[in-house]
Design a protein around this motif. Structure first.
Motif, short mmCIF file in Angstrom:
data_model
loop_
_atom_site.label_atom_id
_atom_site.label_comp_id
_atom_site.label_asym_id
_atom_site.label_seq_id
_atom_site.Cartn_x
_atom_site.Cartn_y
_atom_site.Cartn_z
N LEU A 114 0.83 -1.21 0.00
CA LEU A 114 0.00 0.00 0.00
C LEU A 114 0.86 1.26 0.00
O LEU A 114 0.50 2.27 -0.60
CB LEU A 114 -0.92 -0.01 1.22
CG LEU A 114 -2.21 0.82 1.11
CD1 LEU A 114 -3.00 0.41 -0.12
CD2 LEU A 114 -3.06 0.66 2.36
N LEU A 158 -5.66 -2.07 -7.74
CA LEU A 158 -5.99 -1.70 -6.36
C LEU A 158 -7.49 -1.84 -6.09
O LEU A 158 -7.90 -2.24 -5.00
CB LEU A 158 -5.54 -0.26 -6.08
CG LEU A 158 -4.03 -0.05 -5.99
CD1 LEU A 158 -3.70 1.44 -6.02
CD2 LEU A 158 -3.48 -0.68 -4.71
N TYR A 167 -8.90 -1.75 -2.43
CA TYR A 167 -8.30 -0.57 -1.84
C TYR A 167 -8.83 0.73 -2.46
O TYR A 167 -8.62 1.81 -1.92
CB TYR A 167 -6.77 -0.60 -1.99
CG TYR A 167 -6.10 -1.57 -1.06
CD1 TYR A 167 -6.14 -1.38 0.33
CD2 TYR A 167 -5.42 -2.69 -1.54
CE1 TYR A 167 -5.53 -2.28 1.19
CE2 TYR A 167 -4.80 -3.59 -0.68
CZ TYR A 167 -4.85 -3.37 0.68
OH TYR A 167 -4.25 -4.26 1.53
N MET A 177 -7.04 4.72 1.13
CA MET A 177 -7.15 3.34 0.63
C MET A 177 -7.33 2.35 1.77
O MET A 177 -8.06 1.36 1.64
CB MET A 177 -5.93 2.99 -0.22
CG MET A 177 -5.90 3.73 -1.55
SD MET A 177 -4.67 3.11 -2.71
CE MET A 177 -3.15 3.65 -1.95
N SER A 178 -6.69 2.60 2.91
CA SER A 178 -6.88 1.72 4.07
C SER A 178 -8.33 1.78 4.55
O SER A 178 -8.92 0.74 4.89
CB SER A 178 -5.94 2.14 5.21
OG SER A 178 -4.59 2.02 4.83
N ARG A 188 -10.57 -0.14 2.14
CA ARG A 188 -10.41 -1.59 2.33
C ARG A 188 -11.16 -2.05 3.59
O ARG A 188 -11.84 -3.09 3.57
CB ARG A 188 -8.93 -1.95 2.43
CG ARG A 188 -8.64 -3.42 2.73
CD ARG A 188 -9.20 -4.34 1.66
NE ARG A 188 -9.08 -5.73 2.02
CZ ARG A 188 -8.12 -6.55 1.56
NH1 ARG A 188 -7.22 -6.09 0.71
NH2 ARG A 188 -8.07 -7.80 1.93
#
Length: 692
Positions: free
Chosen positions: A111, A357, A362, A484-485, A488
């Motif tokens: 990431l 991604l 993500y 992105m975290s 997810r």
């Protein structure tokens, strides 16, 4: 609205392509080179200038260090190219640095690499286009006066070209890229011939200028720091190298071999051009300054704020070819154009990485799918928007933007090479074949040296560029990483929540009863159709529900209901504040509270209209109500459509568009000359000259 935008969309990006035509969009090496390598190839137009700009802080005397800096950049370029040739063979699926780091170092490292690459791709577009605008502005004053507007216009143009598809845009980009490369090699060869063989003196336009050093007489640590900063600026020539490893799936078969060959050719061309321009800049005595208005002197007088400092490549071309000569004009035009097109490296890398991604949850799933022309359209549009925002914020100033540059790419370089070392270690523990082990050991040595060298450069870049703007790039990486975290975590939470259990649950148990409600405003055809549908469902309880907003209308509705003898009970809810949505929601919640195991089915009659503006006049209450009911547990919402005449007209228009053929798209001619063709005229048209 989709019908309203359909025609402009087809004009701009062309007709949609079938999924089974994806193979036709794959690239041969001659097209892949300008598509994926235009960024590192074009960076020779500004990377030498960035080296001289930094060295000018110590005055002209520091320029003699530039050849050594060029040598260091060349060694680094060959190291990175050799390292990435191992990557494309080991990981040909297109994940590139992200896949290498994710597989070998874990999701957090993956990431981090993805965040760094996304930031770097956005900056690639912003820097390349801003630099191209500055090159073009030296010949066209209007461009300089409206830098931001022109830069944004170029971004929009490139976006449209890429939305048409990778192969189609690649053909457009190939010619100017090859003209630029040929022009630079001709300039280097002709300059070397004039200087070495003919012993002619070539002078750049700034050869007679003097530079006022900001810090004269630097020595010791200060000089070392300055040289390291100049080296980090010259490393801009390496940006875009990773795009080939990310774009392996876009190559024709054999994919890995073709990608590795393209990578090697790109490295050889880039370092030759970079070194040649640095050498000619020294030979022609080019002078550059970070603040030319006050630091450049001509005849003892500062050149002033009106002075426009042309890039190094423009000054060298003027010295070698002569100002206004044919080759000078061709190279100047090709340089400006290829800098615009260098952004294409990011237009191919960013959407592909975004798709991977998105597949790993993500990024939003919309980035994973291909658009009409088999390009990742959503990723292309997202990249364009982010780059345009940066251009506006930084005023399309490449000198300011380039300070943000290359941090991200060296983060990805370093983590990727560390990941490759672990990749080879893992395979060496299992491999018994001695020939394969020797190959793996050699590859590991290349990646180990690459990890050490790029890691060292990353430290140099962070130390020398942090206060000059690199912190902005790091902040962008942190924002991408956190976003992105969070995405997810959201997808994982939803997946866990909606996963089908192995044992029976409330979702699989049949409800005790179904209570159906038909919403009624007045008695008309849509209402009668909705009532007929509701009766067909055979619910346990069925009633019609109306809201009393106007007593006269409500009284007329009840009278009409009784006159027609409709057997469905009609319930009227009072609404003293003339609201429609709230009373219905409260009534439904009351039913659910009384019987939690019952399901409430709300049936809504709706109009289907054919013009976009008609949507503004109908169904607004239904839309608001459906939006609220979606958040009410145990409630099912059913729309019963009623097609108006205008919707039938819309169907006819759509049918006409589907049957329309562009001029020349339909083959005509006598049937007898085309044997074995079906007699029903399907395919390309019959012999009577009519369209198929």
């Amino acid at each position: 609205m989709s019908k309203l935008t359909d025609v402009p969309k087809r004009i701009l990006i062309g007709r949609a392509l079938r999924s089974d035509r994806l193979g036709e969009t794959l690239l041969p090496k001659r097209i892949a080179l300008p598509v994926f390598a235009s960024d590192p190839l074009s960076s020779v137009a500004y990377a030498p200038g960035e080296v001289l700009l930094v060295l000018s802080i110590a005055g002209v005397s520091a320029y003699h260090f530039s050849p050594w800096i060029a040598v260091a950049v060349v060694v680094l370029m060959f190291t990175v190219v050799a390292s990435y040739r191992q990557n494309v063979h080991a990981y040909p699926s297109g994940g590139g640095d992200y896949e290498v780091a994710n597989t070998n170092l874990g999701p957090k490292a993956g990431l981090t690499v993805a965040s760094a690459l996304l930031v770097d791709y956005v900056l690639t577009v912003a820097v390349s286009i801003s630099s191209g605008i500055e090159n073009l502005g030296s010949a066209i004053p209007f461009v300089v006066e409206h830098k931001v507007l022109c830069a944004v216009a170029v971004i929009v143009l490139l976006t449209v070209m890429n939305l048409r598809g990778v192969k189609e845009s690649g053909k457009l980009f190939a010619i100017p890229t090859y003209v630029f490369v040929a022009g630079v090699f001709i300039m280097i060869a002709w300059g070397a011939f004039r200087g070495i063989v003919l012993d002619e003196t070539m002078k750049a336009p700034t050869a007679d200028y003097e530079i006022k050093p900001e810090h004269g007489g630097l020595a010791g640590f200060a000089l070392v720091f300055l040289l390291l900063r100049a080296f980090s600026s010259g490393c801009a020539a390496l940006t875009g190298v990773e795009a080939i490893s990310n774009g392996v799936p876009a190559f024709r078969k054999p994919k890995s071999k073709n990608a590795a060959s393209t990578l090697a050719l790109m490295g050889a061309l880039a370092v030759t051009m970079f070194c040649g321009i640095i050498a000619l800049a020294m030979m022609t005595k080019v002078r550059m300054a970070e603040y030319p208005g006050k630091d450049l002197f001509h005849n003892g007088v500062p050149v002033g704020s009106d002075y426009v400092q042309n890039p190094v490549i423009s000054q060298v071309a003027e010295a070698v070819f002569g100002n206004g000569s044919f080759l000078f004009i061709v190279l100047a035009a090709a340089t400006a154009l290829v800098l615009f097109l260098a952004a294409n490296t990011a237009y191919n890398g960013f959407p592909l990485l975004g798709s991977i991604l998105a597949q790993d949850r993500y990024l939003p799933r919309q980035l994973h799918t291909r658009g009409d022309r088999l390009a990742f359209s959503n990723g292309i549009v997202l990249l364009a928007g982010a780059a345009a925002l940066l251009v506006v914020i930084y005023g399309a100033d490449s000198t300011r933007l380039i300070q943000l540059y290359i941090v991200g790419v060296f983060v990805s370089f370093t983590l990727s090479q560390i990941g490759m070392v672990r990749h080879w270690n893992r395979h060496l523990r299992k491999e018994k074949d001695q020939a394969k082990r020797r190959h793996m050991i050699r590859s590991r040595a290349i990646n180990t040296f690459g990890a050490f060298f790029t890691g060292m450069v990353l430290v140099v870049v962070l130390v020398t560029k942090f206060t000059h703007g690199a912190w902005v790039a790091l902040l962008g990486m942190v924002i991408f990483y956190a976003t992105m975290s969070a995405i997810r975590r959201h997808y994982d939470r939803v997946a866990e929540e909606i996963a089908a259990p192995d044992t029976p649950s409330d979702d699989s148990v049949r409800p005790s009863r179904v209570h159906s409600i038909v919403l009624v405003s007045k008695i008309h055809r849509p209402t009668l159709r909705a009532l007929a549908y509701a009766k067909l469902m055979r619910s346990d309880t069925l009633e019609a529900l109306s809201i009393n907003v106007d007593p006269a209308e409500t009284k007329a509705l009840r009278a009409e209901w009784e006159r027609r003898g409709i057997t469905v009970p009609l319930k009227i809810l009072d609404s003293p504040y003339r609201e429609i949505t709230r009373p219905i929601i409260e009534y439904v919640k009351g039913l659910r509270k009384e019987s939690p195991r019952d399901v409430v089915s709300v049936i809504i009659p709706e109009y289907v209209v054919g013009h976009w503006y008609e949507h503004l006049l109908h169904n607004q209450s239904a839309l608001r109500l459906k939006g609220r009911l979606l958040f009410t547990p145990g409630v099912m919402v059913t729309s019963v459509p009623y097609q108006l005449d205008s919707s039938e007209a819309a169907k006819k228009r759509a049918r006409k568009r589907s049957e329309w053929n562009a001029p020349g798209a339909v083959r005509r001619g006598p049937v007898e000359k085309r044997a074995k063709e079906p007699s029903n005229g399907g395919g390309h048209g019959g012999g009577n000259g009519k369209k198929s």
